[in-house]
Design a protein around this motif. Structure first.
Motif, PDB file in Angstrom:
ATOM      1  N   ARG C 189       0.862  -1.199   0.000  1.00  0.00           N
ATOM      2  CA  ARG C 189       0.000   0.000   0.000  1.00  0.00           C
ATOM      3  C   ARG C 189       0.884   1.230   0.000  1.00  0.00           C
ATOM      4  O   ARG C 189       1.990   1.239   0.549  1.00  0.00           O
ATOM      5  CB  ARG C 189      -0.911  -0.027   1.219  1.00  0.00           C
ATOM      6  N   GLY C 190       0.375   2.251  -0.650  1.00  0.00           N
ATOM      7  CA  GLY C 190       1.168   3.484  -0.708  1.00  0.00           C
ATOM      8  C   GLY C 190       0.283   4.621  -1.137  1.00  0.00           C
ATOM      9  O   GLY C 190      -0.939   4.559  -0.982  1.00  0.00           O
ATOM     10  N   ASN C 191       0.866   5.659  -1.733  1.00  0.00           N
ATOM     11  CA  ASN C 191       0.058   6.837  -2.045  1.00  0.00           C
ATOM     12  C   ASN C 191      -0.170   7.059  -3.531  1.00  0.00           C
ATOM     13  O   ASN C 191      -0.493   8.163  -3.966  1.00  0.00           O
ATOM     14  CB  ASN C 191       0.689   8.086  -1.405  1.00  0.00           C
ATOM     15  N   ILE C 192      -0.003   5.990  -4.333  1.00  0.00           N
ATOM     16  CA  ILE C 192      -0.268   6.134  -5.763  1.00  0.00           C
ATOM     17  C   ILE C 192      -1.610   5.489  -6.095  1.00  0.00           C
ATOM     18  O   ILE C 192      -1.843   4.326  -5.783  1.00  0.00           O
ATOM     19  CB  ILE C 192       0.842   5.462  -6.607  1.00  0.00           C
ATOM     20  N   GLY C 193      -2.501   6.251  -6.710  1.00  0.00           N
ATOM     21  CA  GLY C 193      -3.783   5.698  -7.124  1.00  0.00           C
ATOM     22  C   GLY C 193      -3.753   5.419  -8.609  1.00  0.00           C
ATOM     23  O   GLY C 193      -3.132   6.157  -9.365  1.00  0.00           O
ATOM     24  N   LYS C 276      -3.078  17.805  -7.730  1.00  0.00           N
ATOM     25  CA  LYS C 276      -2.285  16.578  -7.606  1.00  0.00           C
ATOM     26  C   LYS C 276      -1.559  16.291  -8.907  1.00  0.00           C
ATOM     27  O   LYS C 276      -1.904  16.801  -9.982  1.00  0.00           O
ATOM     28  CB  LYS C 276      -3.205  15.399  -7.255  1.00  0.00           C
ATOM     29  N   ASN C 277      -0.536  15.443  -8.817  1.00  0.00           N
ATOM     30  CA  ASN C 277       0.228  15.042  -9.983  1.00  0.00           C
ATOM     31  C   ASN C 277      -0.410  13.864 -10.683  1.00  0.00           C
ATOM     32  O   ASN C 277      -0.856  12.910 -10.029  1.00  0.00           O
ATOM     33  CB  ASN C 277       1.659  14.659  -9.572  1.00  0.00           C
ATOM     34  N   TYR C 278      -0.448  13.934 -12.005  1.00  0.00           N
ATOM     35  CA  TYR C 278      -1.017  12.836 -12.777  1.00  0.00           C
ATOM     36  C   TYR C 278       0.023  12.257 -13.718  1.00  0.00           C
ATOM     37  O   TYR C 278       0.817  12.990 -14.299  1.00  0.00           O
ATOM     38  CB  TYR C 278      -2.208  13.328 -13.609  1.00  0.00           C
ATOM     39  N   VAL C 279       0.010  10.945 -13.867  1.00  0.00           N
ATOM     40  CA  VAL C 279       0.797  10.303 -14.914  1.00  0.00           C
ATOM     41  C   VAL C 279      -0.188   9.657 -15.871  1.00  0.00           C
ATOM     42  O   VAL C 279      -0.983   8.813 -15.460  1.00  0.00           O
ATOM     43  CB  VAL C 279       1.742   9.226 -14.338  1.00  0.00           C
ATOM     44  N   LEU C 301       4.168   1.210 -20.045  1.00  0.00           N
ATOM     45  CA  LEU C 301       3.701   0.899 -18.685  1.00  0.00           C
ATOM     46  C   LEU C 301       4.857   1.029 -17.701  1.00  0.00           C
ATOM     47  O   LEU C 301       4.711   1.526 -16.591  1.00  0.00           O
ATOM     48  CB  LEU C 301       3.113  -0.523 -18.649  1.00  0.00           C
ATOM     49  N   GLU C 302       6.017   0.617 -18.166  1.00  0.00           N
ATOM     50  CA  GLU C 302       7.214   0.694 -17.325  1.00  0.00           C
ATOM     51  C   GLU C 302       7.510   2.143 -16.965  1.00  0.00           C
ATOM     52  O   GLU C 302       7.748   2.498 -15.819  1.00  0.00           O
ATOM     53  CB  GLU C 302       8.362   0.097 -18.133  1.00  0.00           C
ATOM     54  N   GLU C 303       7.436   2.992 -17.990  1.00  0.00           N
ATOM     55  CA  GLU C 303       7.710   4.406 -17.761  1.00  0.00           C
ATOM     56  C   GLU C 303       6.652   5.001 -16.836  1.00  0.00           C
ATOM     57  O   GLU C 303       6.946   5.847 -15.996  1.00  0.00           O
ATOM     58  CB  GLU C 303       7.704   5.143 -19.102  1.00  0.00           C
ATOM     59  N   THR C 304       5.412   4.568 -17.016  1.00  0.00           N
ATOM     60  CA  THR C 304       4.312   5.040 -16.167  1.00  0.00           C
ATOM     61  C   THR C 304       4.642   4.782 -14.708  1.00  0.00           C
ATOM     62  O   THR C 304       4.522   5.661 -13.852  1.00  0.00           O
ATOM     63  CB  THR C 304       2.996   4.315 -16.522  1.00  0.00           C
ATOM     64  N   ALA C 305       5.054   3.565 -14.425  1.00  0.00           N
ATOM     65  CA  ALA C 305       5.362   3.209 -13.041  1.00  0.00           C
ATOM     66  C   ALA C 305       6.536   4.034 -12.522  1.00  0.00           C
ATOM     67  O   ALA C 305       6.500   4.592 -11.420  1.00  0.00           O
ATOM     68  CB  ALA C 305       5.678   1.722 -12.950  1.00  0.00           C
ATOM     69  N   LYS C 306       7.560   4.124 -13.320  1.00  0.00           N
ATOM     70  CA  LYS C 306       8.763   4.868 -12.889  1.00  0.00           C
ATOM     71  C   LYS C 306       8.421   6.311 -12.552  1.00  0.00           C
ATOM     72  O   LYS C 306       8.759   6.818 -11.486  1.00  0.00           O
ATOM     73  CB  LYS C 306       9.809   4.854 -14.020  1.00  0.00           C
ATOM     74  N   MET C 307       7.688   6.934 -13.469  1.00  0.00           N
ATOM     75  CA  MET C 307       7.308   8.334 -13.248  1.00  0.00           C
ATOM     76  C   MET C 307       6.501   8.494 -11.988  1.00  0.00           C
ATOM     77  O   MET C 307       6.737   9.396 -11.183  1.00  0.00           O
ATOM     78  CB  MET C 307       6.452   8.819 -14.420  1.00  0.00           C
ATOM     79  N   ALA C 308       5.545   7.608 -11.831  1.00  0.00           N
ATOM     80  CA  ALA C 308       4.663   7.712 -10.669  1.00  0.00           C
ATOM     81  C   ALA C 308       5.440   7.597  -9.380  1.00  0.00           C
ATOM     82  O   ALA C 308       5.238   8.371  -8.433  1.00  0.00           O
ATOM     83  CB  ALA C 308       3.577   6.628 -10.741  1.00  0.00           C
ATOM     84  N   VAL C 309       6.368   6.639  -9.334  1.00  0.00           N
ATOM     85  CA  VAL C 309       7.135   6.440  -8.106  1.00  0.00           C
ATOM     86  C   VAL C 309       8.039   7.640  -7.834  1.00  0.00           C
ATOM     87  O   VAL C 309       8.146   8.112  -6.702  1.00  0.00           O
ATOM     88  CB  VAL C 309       7.968   5.143  -8.181  1.00  0.00           C
ATOM     89  N   LEU C 311       7.578  10.696  -8.727  1.00  0.00           N
ATOM     90  CA  LEU C 311       6.725  11.785  -8.240  1.00  0.00           C
ATOM     91  C   LEU C 311       6.272  11.537  -6.820  1.00  0.00           C
ATOM     92  O   LEU C 311       6.230  12.440  -5.989  1.00  0.00           O
ATOM     93  CB  LEU C 311       5.495  11.942  -9.149  1.00  0.00           C
ATOM     94  N   ALA C 312       5.932  10.298  -6.533  1.00  0.00           N
ATOM     95  CA  ALA C 312       5.467   9.959  -5.175  1.00  0.00           C
ATOM     96  C   ALA C 312       6.561  10.218  -4.162  1.00  0.00           C
ATOM     97  O   ALA C 312       6.317  10.751  -3.084  1.00  0.00           O
ATOM     98  CB  ALA C 312       5.027   8.508  -5.121  1.00  0.00           C
ATOM     99  N   ASN C 313       7.780   9.845  -4.547  1.00  0.00           N
ATOM    100  CA  ASN C 313       8.891  10.035  -3.617  1.00  0.00           C
ATOM    101  C   ASN C 313       9.145  11.514  -3.391  1.00  0.00           C
ATOM    102  O   ASN C 313       9.485  11.946  -2.290  1.00  0.00           O
ATOM    103  CB  ASN C 313      10.143   9.335  -4.130  1.00  0.00           C
ATOM    104  N   LYS C 314       8.950  12.290  -4.437  1.00  0.00           N
ATOM    105  CA  LYS C 314       9.157  13.735  -4.281  1.00  0.00           C
ATOM    106  C   LYS C 314       8.102  14.324  -3.369  1.00  0.00           C
ATOM    107  O   LYS C 314       8.361  15.234  -2.599  1.00  0.00           O
ATOM    108  CB  LYS C 314       9.051  14.434  -5.653  1.00  0.00           C
ATOM    109  N   SER C 315       6.911  13.808  -3.481  1.00  0.00           N
ATOM    110  CA  SER C 315       5.795  14.438  -2.763  1.00  0.00           C
ATOM    111  C   SER C 315       5.822  14.165  -1.275  1.00  0.00           C
ATOM    112  O   SER C 315       5.285  14.916  -0.487  1.00  0.00           O
ATOM    113  CB  SER C 315       4.461  13.968  -3.332  1.00  0.00           C
TER     114      SER C 315
END
Lengths: 57, 320, 531
Positions: C189-193, C276-279, C301-309, C311-315
């Protein structure tokens, strides 16, 4: 609060209609799940369904 | 779900009535009952049961309790189908074979000299295979028929039910023996509904007595007026004295009608069928319910014994 | 003498059960006598004569039922009453346990707190039940497909009006409150929807997010057609609104095949107004002109995940450990890819020069699509049974032609048979066919673990590969290179570690995303000059 956001705060309690495997997997994860022993109306028998529809009217 | 057999009278009623409404009266594992708006009790049984009047039988071994059928649920009987909407179940009646509930009187009759022997077999089987939690012990103790060998069975002990009803029951037997049918019926009415079981023990014995009277009288070719009289009297005020299911059984028994297994047993008693067949039929019925089967057979035994006594006394010829 | 009694009005126990009750209570310590029966006049008289009458029994009728026990001491009255009670109710309890309700109504009667319906009935019946569920205020996940667009609109509008979720029809993946539903993986669980119209697409993204050290707040499926013009993105929009308000969600990922113009406009407008940030991964679509620094586009899909993470880490409050974990994971993936390419190139050297084609055999339609798009983007002509460029539609989905990417979950394969994610035999058969094809250079497959999937998808592929090896009539080592992208976490019911080992022992190159696997395939075909 919207109903969807409310759902995010509640414990998920599921009713499963269809594939038994879904029910089994949820149960294994200790999720509260009720499986419905679903039956098509009149066992899918077309003639009976017609009769039942007549009844409903 | 599909019905395999249906009582032909019930079938006719459904065809004529078009729409019958009712609710679920009671549910058991292998059968459930529908009470219609006209206070008729229709039984729906799975194929492990014995077919009976005002009933239908399904084509499989269904467990009705686990299907979720519950007391009070609405039922609609409509043309060829029975609908229980609250559990999304419907029973298809279209291919159900009609079943005739009327008594099957024997053509190939047993010899008079053999009837006593056959009744003795009934008695023996009761002792050997019967269940004595009801008033069966009382019935056996009633010394109607000297069976020649004094059977004393440890299980056939007097229980508290026997003790309580003994006096009245003996009076009933007395009246029956002496052809005092009105009096017999009065007592029957008084003791109806007594005893353990969903169908109270006394009721089961009365069912057996009525059936045996009707069959015996037919066997000897006599007018069945006596049996009819008894039955009429019994039924006049029985309705509110006992359970709905028992009332149904009593009503049909008064016409000589009963379930397939018991009907077969009656045939086996009065026909030339082999003794092994008789024993087999007895065993089947004796193990029915808790003590129901035993009580019914005790009633049959009692009724036949009374009749044999009467007709042996009447005519000096005991063998032919 | 004391008396313990229980009554039940209008109740019918069969005689055998009544007998049992009697015997059980007779056995109980301190019980002198027991009477069990229906409330007929005479039975009541007997009770009275044995001094066991109570007011309740007095009031009974012939269709009511009683149990009464005479006991020695007052103290055990409670015990006996309890015993009687439990015996009388045992039948009911057993029945309720052993009986599965037959309708939604009866299920809700026994479980009024149910808040969610998962429906996988055949299409024609599913619609009715979905409607009923919404009427009863349940959120719905509708796995069933074969439902018309009109019915989908009807259901979604009704759900929207009631403020409920209608995920589907044709929604195979969701994770709500951390619980995987239907085909989904066990992820942290984490903060990415995630809001996705693609099942396997969401699976791959969620698994990679987990691998990179982050996690999912909610994964909401919309069903495959949600972003079509007629449907108008109803569910995705509802989901965006909900995740906007969800304090546990900081980054929102959107995955779908390209939406219609109108729907895209609606969505980007919403995103514009968001903090909020969107990917956004609208698979295969071109870059959008969106004037919003918080909306980011990903093309795999790989890039999607990378970007999201990232951004999540930054937030979150700058957490060095989390960041480091992510960077390490990315490095490992890169290293694995490098190693795989080297290994593959090595293998190429040993193969006959006749071999030149790639074959993609996918259980996930989106994954097949991504692979195809990547290869086409590199100039390769790829045939497929997936809709798209009409020039390159396979005339017969059962026969590959030249470079081909096949979605084995397509209707033509699943009519009358279960989906290949559940029943691998469809792909096993096709795999053998492709291996025997002497023109095939490399075969690319997805291996999707998680709930809903077959119990050992990797084992199935490995077995088939080993079987094919035994059968080889041509020279050893001259058989296609196998590349498998495995989609799963170490928390999934299948054993991820063993799955990888099984595949590698069977000679496959194993990597962790469709894009990675496709890149390796591209390198292999490049190395023989076929790109």
């Amino acid at each position: 609060m919207s109903k969807i956001n409310k759902l995010f705060r509640e414990e998920l309690k599921v009713v499963n209609l269809g594939l038994e495997s879904f029910h089994r997997e949820l149960r294994e994860k200790k999720v509260e799940v009720v499986h419905i022993n679903w039956r098509p109306c009149a066992g899918g028998n077309k003639r009976m369904i017609e009769l039942l529809n007549k009844l409903k009217k | 779900m599909k019905a395999k057999k249906i009582c032909n009278r019930l079938n006719k009623a459904i065809e004529e009535k078009k729409n019958i409404y009712g609710f679920i009266h009671s549910v058991h594992k292998r059968a459930f009952n529908i009470m219609t708006s006209e206070f008729k009790l229709i039984s729906v049984m799975n194929c492990e049961h014995s077919m009976a009047p005002c009933s239908l039988m399904l084509d499989r071994e269904e467990n009705f309790v686990s299907l979720g059928i519950e007391q009070g649920m609405r039922v609609i009987i409509f043309e060829e189908l029975i609908d229980i909407p609250q559990v999304s179940l419907a029973i298809d009646l279209m291919e159900a074979q009609p079943w005739d509930p009327t008594p099957k009187f024997v053509v190939d009759k047993a010899k008079r000299s053999e009837i006593a022997e056959r009744i003795a077999i009934v008695e023996k089987c009761i002792y050997e295979f019967g269940r004595f939690e009801g008033i069966a012990p009382l019935v056996l103790r009633v010394n109607i028929r000297k069976s020649g060998e004094g059977f004393v069975h440890s299980q056939a002990n007097y229980n508290k039910y026997c003790k309580f009803i003994e006096k009245k029951f003996l009076r009933l037997i007395d009246h029956l023996q002496e052809d005092r049918l009105k009096e017999a019926a009065k007592i029957a009415k008084k003791i109806m509904g007594f005893g353990p079981g969903l169908t109270p023990s006394v009721d089961d014995v009365l069912v057996g007595i009525m059936l045996s009277l009707i069959y015996f009288l037919h066997y000897i070719g006599e007018d069945r007026l006596e049996a009819k009289l008894l039955s009429e009297e019994v039924l006049k005020a029985v309705k509110n004295e006992t359970t709905a299911v028992s009332f149904k059984m009593l009503t049909f028994a008064s016409k000589g009608e009963t379930n397939e297994d018991i009907r077969q047993l009656l045939i086996d008693i009065f026909s030339n069928n082999r003794k092994e067949k008789l024993i087999k039929s007895l065993k089947k019925v004796l193990t029915f319910g808790a003590s129901s089967g035993t009580d019914i057979i005790c009633g049959i035994y009692l009724g036949c014994s009374i009749m044999i006594n009467k007709y042996e006394v009447k005519s000096d010829v005991c063998s032919s | 003498m004391f008396v313990a009694a229980e009554i039940k009005k209008n109740t019918y126990y069969d005689s055998v059960y009544l007998m049992r009750i009697t015997k059980e209570i007779e056995k109980t310590e301190g019980v002198i006598d027991v009477l069990v029966g229906m409330g007929t006049e005479l039975n009541k008289e007997l009770v009275s004569s044995l001094s066991m009458m109570t007011k309740e029994i007095e009031s009974l009728g012939p269709n009511d039922f009683f149990v009464v026990a005479k006991i020695k001491r007052e103290e055990i009255m409670g015990v006996v009453t309890k015993k009687i009670d439990s015996l009388m109710n045992e039948k009911k309890k057993n029945n309720v346990k052993e009986h599965s309700p037959a309708t939604l109504d009866s299920a809700l009667k026994y479980n009024p707190e149910i808040n969610f319906a998962l429906i996988s009935l055949p299409g024609e019946y599913a619609i009715e039940e979905a409607k009923k569920a919404l009427e009863k205020n349940l959120h719905v996940m509708l796995f069933s497909d074969n439902i018309s667009v009109e019915k989908e609109i009807e259901l979604k509008l009704f759900a929207k009006q009631k403020g409920l979720l209608m995920m589907g029809p044709d929604c195979g993946t969701a994770i709500i409150n951390g619980i995987p539903l239907a085909f989904a993986n066990e992820v942290s669980r984490g903060n990415i929807g995630i809001i996705s119209a693609s099942g396997t697409g969401a699976q791959e993204v969620s698994v990679l997010i987990d691998k990179l050290g982050s996690g999912i707040s909610q994964l909401i499926g919309t069903g495959g057609r949600d972003l079509k013009d007629e449907i108008g993105g109803i569910t995705m929009i509802q989901a965006i609104e909900a995740l906007e308000k969800d304090e546990n969600t900081k980054i929102i990922v959107l995955i779908s095949k390209p939406p219609s113009e109108n729907v895209a406009e609606k969505i980007f407008k919403m995103l514009n107004n968001s903090k909020k940030n969107y990917v956004v991964n609208f698979i295969g679509s071109e870059s959008k002109n969106v004037s919003n620094s918080k909306t980011h586009f990903a093309y795999s899909l790989e890039e999607t995940a990378k970007m999201a993470v990232e951004l999540a880490n930054k937030s979150t409050v700058r957490n060095k450990e989390v960041d480091a974990k992510c960077k390490k994971a990315i490095e490992e993936l890169k290293a694995k890819e490098k190693e795989a390419i080297a290994s593959a190139k090595n293998m190429v050297g040993n193969l006959s020069v006749q071999r030149k084609y790639m074959r993609g055999l996918f259980t996930g339609g989106t994954l097949a699509l991504e692979a195809m798009n990547i290869l086409r983007g590199r100039g390769m002509e790829v045939y497929s049974n997936l809709a798209g460029d009409e020039r390159f539609i396979l005339s017969n989905a059962n026969d590959s032609y030249r470079n081909a990417c096949v979605d084995l979950g397509d209707d033509v394969f699943t009519r009358g048979r279960p989906h290949p994610m559940i029943e691998p035999s469809i792909r096993n058969e096709r795999l053998i066919k492709e291996i025997r094809d002497e023109d095939v250079l490399v075969i690319l497959m997805d291996c999707v673990l998680g709930y809903g999937s077959h119990e050992n998808p990797a084992g199935e592929i490995a077995n088939t590969l080993n079987l094919a090896k035994k059968d080889m009539t041509n020279e050893e080592n001259d058989s296609p290179i196998i590349v498998v992208s495995i989609i799963g976490t170490n928390k999934d019911p299948q054993n991820l570690k063993e799955s990888i080992i099984d595949l590698e022992n069977a000679g496959a190159i194993v990597v962790f995303s469709t894009a990675q696997a496709t890149r390796i395939v591209a390198e292999i075909t490049k190395s023989i000059g076929e790109c």
